[in-house]
Design an enzyme around this catalytic site. Structure first.
Site, PDB file in Angstrom:
ATOM      1  N   GLU A  58       0.823  -1.200   0.000  1.00  0.00           N
ATOM      2  CA  GLU A  58       0.000   0.000   0.000  1.00  0.00           C
ATOM      3  C   GLU A  58       0.866   1.264   0.000  1.00  0.00           C
ATOM      4  O   GLU A  58       1.798   1.389   0.811  1.00  0.00           O
ATOM      5  CB  GLU A  58      -0.931  -0.010   1.227  1.00  0.00           C
ATOM      6  CG  GLU A  58      -1.824   1.215   1.352  1.00  0.00           C
ATOM      7  CD  GLU A  58      -2.678   1.455   0.115  1.00  0.00           C
ATOM      8  OE1 GLU A  58      -3.275   0.498  -0.396  1.00  0.00           O
ATOM      9  OE2 GLU A  58      -2.737   2.618  -0.348  1.00  0.00           O
ATOM     10  N   THR A 105      -6.163   2.477  -5.079  1.00  0.00           N
ATOM     11  CA  THR A 105      -5.881   1.048  -4.931  1.00  0.00           C
ATOM     12  C   THR A 105      -6.652   0.220  -5.953  1.00  0.00           C
ATOM     13  O   THR A 105      -6.104  -0.690  -6.581  1.00  0.00           O
ATOM     14  CB  THR A 105      -6.259   0.559  -3.515  1.00  0.00           C
ATOM     15  OG1 THR A 105      -5.362   1.120  -2.568  1.00  0.00           O
ATOM     16  CG2 THR A 105      -6.182  -0.948  -3.414  1.00  0.00           C
ATOM     17  N   HIS A 110      -0.821   3.433   4.918  1.00  0.00           N
ATOM     18  CA  HIS A 110      -1.788   4.273   4.207  1.00  0.00           C
ATOM     19  C   HIS A 110      -1.902   5.588   4.956  1.00  0.00           C
ATOM     20  O   HIS A 110      -1.881   5.603   6.177  1.00  0.00           O
ATOM     21  CB  HIS A 110      -3.156   3.567   4.165  1.00  0.00           C
ATOM     22  CG  HIS A 110      -4.158   4.239   3.280  1.00  0.00           C
ATOM     23  ND1 HIS A 110      -4.790   5.408   3.626  1.00  0.00           N
ATOM     24  CD2 HIS A 110      -4.637   3.900   2.056  1.00  0.00           C
ATOM     25  CE1 HIS A 110      -5.609   5.763   2.644  1.00  0.00           C
ATOM     26  NE2 HIS A 110      -5.536   4.870   1.677  1.00  0.00           N
ATOM     27  N   ASP A 161       1.324   0.184  -5.069  1.00  0.00           N
ATOM     28  CA  ASP A 161       0.148   0.539  -5.882  1.00  0.00           C
ATOM     29  C   ASP A 161       0.192   1.976  -6.400  1.00  0.00           C
ATOM     30  O   ASP A 161      -0.214   2.252  -7.521  1.00  0.00           O
ATOM     31  CB  ASP A 161      -1.176   0.240  -5.156  1.00  0.00           C
ATOM     32  CG  ASP A 161      -1.406   1.050  -3.885  1.00  0.00           C
ATOM     33  OD1 ASP A 161      -0.438   1.620  -3.332  1.00  0.00           O
ATOM     34  OD2 ASP A 161      -2.567   1.093  -3.425  1.00  0.00           O
ATOM     35  N   HIS A 162       0.706   2.912  -5.574  1.00  0.00           N
ATOM     36  CA  HIS A 162       0.744   4.326  -5.972  1.00  0.00           C
ATOM     37  C   HIS A 162       1.534   5.107  -4.935  1.00  0.00           C
ATOM     38  O   HIS A 162       2.008   4.532  -3.945  1.00  0.00           O
ATOM     39  CB  HIS A 162      -0.667   4.905  -6.130  1.00  0.00           C
ATOM     40  CG  HIS A 162      -1.561   4.643  -4.939  1.00  0.00           C
ATOM     41  ND1 HIS A 162      -1.393   5.256  -3.721  1.00  0.00           N
ATOM     42  CD2 HIS A 162      -2.601   3.788  -4.779  1.00  0.00           C
ATOM     43  CE1 HIS A 162      -2.300   4.817  -2.876  1.00  0.00           C
ATOM     44  NE2 HIS A 162      -3.051   3.910  -3.481  1.00  0.00           N
TER      45      HIS A 162
END
Ligand code: GP9
Ligand code: MN
Length: 438
Positions: free
Chosen positions: A38, A82, A199, A260-261
């Site tokens: 994440e 996500t 996160h 993911d980013h």
């Protein structure tokens, strides 16, 4: 519809590239474990804070001789974050331009996604493990439509409040408690573990902090916290690998690890600059784009590894994995390409239209007074040669086309009219995940 479908088919033909004879099928029949890191950015790898590595375990995997690693792998997510990353990895189509594909279309669209492709071409069983509630991002519907056998959401893990933080079950506990389910799965399996502790706002309980690791003391709390949750995530992955090795499962498994980013936003990057060896004063959009790089690594005990430098993106993951597993993607509509193919063309388009190639970073499309940087030097290109004009125009056109055809496909659910040979459409009603009840 048929006309549109034919256009898309002839367009995506160019993405289907010849095999790499060294790699094609080397992981045939192996289990696949995808670990979704994440909000994890590439710059965290190898980074030291106060003299200590932030992610020592992931660094060791990154440099392992049996890991194929990519250091210019860009995320391509949009508003769906996500869920956009998941969609690209499972289907090799882009997310949509104005929301989350999972939420907007995923409940009813036809998918030709990894779980079903692997079931049909390799008798795989599939599962997702994630510590949030199953309804988030509409996952419990989407996974059925993708053909996932099982979805172990928050309901399957500790219900103790102190075992959760932020979006759900803490990563270390999610992995530890997943093992009892994983061990009962029919092999070969295709499984995905979606972490969540790292996160924003990157919170941790004091009991989970590693007091041997001192984070930064910048004016930005998110930055300071980010290193702590990334460090925690690194330990969670290490613990999971310890299990994979001890149990012997690793021997017949291919592990895919990706970020993911971004975790930190462009507004935080200026404060971050000195930590990554840059200056806050000269920080610009070139640097912001380069911060969109995330890890992509494939580890398997007998894989011939190495760090590769080609520009690549999330859209390319599925074709690459399929070819490693010895499954041709030639009948499928996919917008990415096998990164290991000798004919791979190294460029990506972001959901916002930004394009990255080996030579250029093109922001905003040159036609609309965009800005173009030389990707190697980071210098803005102001006076274009004729050759540069042509190359940039070609890339801009290719980027637009790729997104346009993916949108046409997904927004009109055109896959329901196209079934590749060897593929069977998913019957979502055969799955029941027992998610969401407390
Ligand atoms: C929630 C998690 C986070 O379940 O996947 O989603 P994000 O905010 O990154 O899209
Ligand atoms: Mn995310």
């Amino acid at each position: 519809n048929t006309a549109d479908l034919n256009k898309i088919l002839s367009y995506t033909k160019q993405n289907k590239l010849p095999k790499n004879s060294t790699y094609y099928g080397v992981a045939k029949g192996k289990n696949v474990i995808v670990i979704h890191l994440e909000s994890f950015q590439q710059f965290l790898l190898n980074l030291k804070v106060n003299g200590k590595e932030v992610t020592p375990f992931l660094n060791s995997i990154y440099h392992n001789q049996h890991t194929l690693s990519f250091d210019n792998f860009y995320h391509q997510v949009g508003i769906g974050r996500t869920s956009d990353a998941e969609n690209m990895l499972e289907t090799a189509t882009y997310g949509i331009s104005d929301g989350s594909l999972f939420t907007a279309l995923g409940g009813s669209n036809t998918f030709q996604a990894a779980p079903q492709i692997l079931r049909e071409h390799g008798k795989y069983t599939s599962a997702v493990f994630h510590g949030n509630v199953g309804s988030f991002w509409n996952r419990d519907d989407v996974y059925k439509n993708m053909g996932y056998n099982y979805f172990f959401d928050q309901n399957y893990f500790s219900h103790d409040k102190s075992d959760r933080i932020g979006y759900g079950v803490k990563d270390k506990l999610m992995f530890a408690e997943s093992i009892k389910y994983l061990e009962r799965m029919q092999q070969p399996f295709y499984t995905k573990f979606i972490t969540l502790t790292n996160h924003t706002p990157f919170e941790m309980d004091d009991e989970d902090l590693d007091h041997n690791f001192k984070t930064t003391e910048t004016s930005d709390k998110s930055i300071n916290n980010y290193f702590e949750t990334a460090h925690y995530l690194d330990q969670a992955i290490q613990e999971f690998f310890t299990y994979l090795k001890k149990s012997g499962l690793i021997k017949n498994t291919m592990v895919v690890i990706y970020g993911d980013h971004y975790g930190l936003t462009n507004s935080e990057n200026e404060t971050l600059a000195p930590i990554v060896g840059e200056s806050s004063d000269t920080w610009n959009n070139y640097n912001n784009v380069q911060m969109q790089r995330v890890p992509f690594m494939i580890y398997s005990p007998d894989l011939k590894g190495g760090i590769r430098h080609e520009v690549a993106g999330e859209i390319d993951v599925l074709p690459t994995l399929l070819h490693l597993l010895g499954i041709s993607n030639h009948n499928y509509i996919q917008f990415g390409s096998d990164l290991l193919s000798p004919a791979y063309k190294p460029w990506v388009v972001f959901r916002n239209g930004t394009i990255v190639s080996q030579k250029y970073i093109i922001i905003g499309g040159k036609g609309q007074k965009g800005v173009v940087y030389d990707r190697q030097s980071g210098k803005e290109i102001v006076n274009f040669t004729r050759q540069e004009e042509i190359e940039i125009a070609q890339l801009a056109k290719a980027g637009k086309k790729s997104l346009k055809y993916s949108d046409l496909l997904n927004n009109h659910n055109l896959l329901r009219f196209y079934t590749p040979t060897g593929f069977k459409p998913v019957d979502p009603d055969q799955f029941d995940y027992l998610t969401n009840f407390q």
